[in-house]
Design a protein around this motif. Structure first.
Motif, short mmCIF file in Angstrom:
data_model
loop_
_atom_site.label_atom_id
_atom_site.label_comp_id
_atom_site.label_asym_id
_atom_site.label_seq_id
_atom_site.Cartn_x
_atom_site.Cartn_y
_atom_site.Cartn_z
N GLN A 51 0.84 -1.21 0.00
CA GLN A 51 0.00 0.00 0.00
C GLN A 51 0.87 1.25 0.00
OE1 GLN A 51 -2.88 0.02 3.19
NE2 GLN A 51 -3.13 2.23 3.06
N ARG A 52 1.92 1.26 0.83
CA ARG A 52 2.84 2.40 0.87
C ARG A 52 3.47 2.64 -0.50
NH1 ARG A 52 6.41 1.65 6.43
NH2 ARG A 52 4.74 2.16 7.92
N LEU A 53 3.74 1.57 -1.23
CA LEU A 53 4.34 1.67 -2.56
C LEU A 53 3.32 2.02 -3.63
CD1 LEU A 53 6.69 -1.44 -2.36
CD2 LEU A 53 7.41 0.97 -2.43
N GLY A 54 2.03 1.96 -3.28
CA GLY A 54 0.98 2.20 -4.26
C GLY A 54 0.88 1.08 -5.28
N GLU A 55 1.25 -0.13 -4.87
CA GLU A 55 1.28 -1.29 -5.78
C GLU A 55 0.16 -2.27 -5.44
OE1 GLU A 55 3.29 -1.73 -8.31
OE2 GLU A 55 4.87 -0.26 -7.95
N ARG A 56 -0.24 -3.02 -6.45
CA ARG A 56 -1.24 -4.08 -6.28
C ARG A 56 -0.55 -5.44 -6.37
NH1 ARG A 56 -6.68 -2.36 -7.08
NH2 ARG A 56 -6.76 -0.24 -7.87
N TRP A 57 -1.08 -6.38 -5.62
CA TRP A 57 -0.57 -7.75 -5.65
C TRP A 57 -0.90 -8.39 -7.00
CZ3 TRP A 57 2.72 -9.22 -2.07
CH2 TRP A 57 2.71 -8.56 -0.84
N LYS A 58 0.08 -9.16 -7.51
CA LYS A 58 -0.11 -9.88 -8.76
C LYS A 58 0.15 -11.36 -8.52
CE LYS A 58 1.46 -5.92 -11.45
NZ LYS A 58 1.67 -5.01 -10.34
N PRO A 59 -0.70 -12.24 -9.05
CA PRO A 59 -0.47 -13.67 -8.89
C PRO A 59 0.77 -14.10 -9.67
CG PRO A 59 -2.36 -13.28 -10.31
CD PRO A 59 -1.90 -11.95 -9.83
N SER A 60 1.44 -15.13 -9.18
CA SER A 60 2.60 -15.67 -9.89
C SER A 60 2.46 -17.18 -10.00
CB SER A 60 3.90 -15.32 -9.16
OG SER A 60 4.09 -16.17 -8.06
N ARG A 61 3.27 -17.75 -10.85
CA ARG A 61 3.27 -19.22 -11.02
C ARG A 61 3.85 -19.93 -9.80
NH1 ARG A 61 5.57 -19.43 -17.15
NH2 ARG A 61 3.75 -18.45 -18.11
N SER A 62 4.51 -19.19 -8.95
CA SER A 62 5.16 -19.79 -7.78
C SER A 62 4.22 -19.95 -6.60
CB SER A 62 6.37 -18.95 -7.37
OG SER A 62 5.91 -17.67 -6.97
N ARG A 63 2.92 -19.90 -6.85
CA ARG A 63 1.92 -20.07 -5.79
C ARG A 63 2.05 -18.99 -4.72
NH1 ARG A 63 2.60 -26.19 -4.39
NH2 ARG A 63 4.74 -25.68 -4.87
N ALA A 64 2.20 -17.75 -5.20
CA ALA A 64 2.29 -16.60 -4.30
C ALA A 64 1.74 -15.39 -5.03
CB ALA A 64 3.75 -16.35 -3.92
N GLU A 65 1.43 -14.37 -4.25
CA GLU A 65 1.13 -13.06 -4.81
C GLU A 65 2.38 -12.21 -4.61
OE1 GLU A 65 -2.66 -11.22 -3.80
OE2 GLU A 65 -3.31 -13.17 -3.04
N LEU A 66 2.71 -11.40 -5.62
CA LEU A 66 3.95 -10.64 -5.61
C LEU A 66 3.72 -9.16 -5.88
CD1 LEU A 66 6.18 -12.87 -7.94
CD2 LEU A 66 5.81 -13.12 -5.48
N VAL A 67 4.61 -8.36 -5.32
CA VAL A 67 4.79 -6.97 -5.70
C VAL A 67 6.28 -6.81 -5.95
CG1 VAL A 67 4.85 -4.58 -4.86
CG2 VAL A 67 2.82 -5.98 -4.47
N THR A 68 6.64 -6.38 -7.14
CA THR A 68 8.04 -6.15 -7.48
C THR A 68 8.24 -4.64 -7.60
OG1 THR A 68 8.06 -8.23 -8.69
CG2 THR A 68 9.88 -6.71 -9.12
N SER A 69 9.15 -4.11 -6.77
CA SER A 69 9.31 -2.65 -6.72
C SER A 69 10.64 -2.31 -6.07
CB SER A 69 8.14 -2.04 -5.92
OG SER A 69 8.13 -0.64 -6.04
N ARG A 70 10.73 -1.10 -5.57
CA ARG A 70 11.87 -0.65 -4.77
C ARG A 70 11.31 -0.18 -3.43
NH1 ARG A 70 16.43 -0.20 -7.75
NH2 ARG A 70 17.57 1.11 -6.29
#
Length: 191
Positions: free
Chosen positions: A37-56
């Motif tokens: 939320q602080r990053l203003g990002e949304r979770w995205k599903p991945s093939r690794s059976r997780a939700e991810l946010v890739t950022s700094r």
């Protein structure tokens, strides 16, 4: 630690789905949700059976992770992500509930045992050992003869919910501090 060129995996431990969303066991999810939320990002599903946010985060490349494998199999998501991104255990930071700390108390450390926490055990097995970093979020011991497994799968009680947001904010701040300043400095600030 926290050099700008080195990517980190920041993992919140918890169980997926609305049934578990407010459980003590899901405080790790709560912390990484706040970071996203602080990053203003949304979770995205991945093939690794997780939700991810890739950022700094704190100037550092980071992958925020919410395993969708249920707590006891968290490593099934974390291990493949470490392999895919080339991240060693020393740059994995796991946020988890801790029975041995009073509610809201934070302790940061690297390595150590699992203390009966199956999520930590699973991550240790998946990343080749216990040398990952931990933000231990105190949930306190169960009252009376309440079983620990039952206790962590219960929602925070009314009095705890009053201060929960403040403690989750502080835990998110601790994660950012580890990435920006390293573990030792973060420990001095948050212990």
């Amino acid at each position: 630690m926290g050099a700008a060129a080195e990517r980190w995996l920041v993992v919140g431990l918890g169980n997926p789905g609305p049934r578990y969303a407010r459980n003590r066991h899901n405080v790790g999810f709560m912390v990484v949700d706040l970071l996203a939320q602080r990053l203003g990002e949304r979770w995205k599903p991945s093939r690794s059976r997780a939700e991810l946010v890739t950022s700094r985060l704190a100037g550092t490349p980071v992958v925020l992770v919410k395993p969708r494998t249920y707590m006891n199999r968290s490593g099934a998501a974390v291990g493949p992500l470490c392999s895919y991104y080339g991240i060693p255990a020393q740059r994995v930071l796991v946020v988890h509930d801790e029975l041995d700390l009073d509610f809201g108390v934070l302790k940061l450390k690297q390595g150590g045992g699992n203390n009966g926490h199956n999520g930590l055990r699973s991550v240790s097995e998946a990343v080749g050992g216990p040398e990952f970093l931990r933000v231990r979020f105190g949930v306190g011991r169960p009252p009376g003869r309440t079983d620990a497994a039952t206790y962590v799968l219960q929602d925070f009680d009314r009095s705890e919910r009053t201060d929960l947001g403040v403690h989750v904010e502080r835990a998110a701040d601790a994660v950012e501090s580890v990435l920006a300043d390293g573990l030792a400095k973060a420990q001095n600030t948050f212990h």
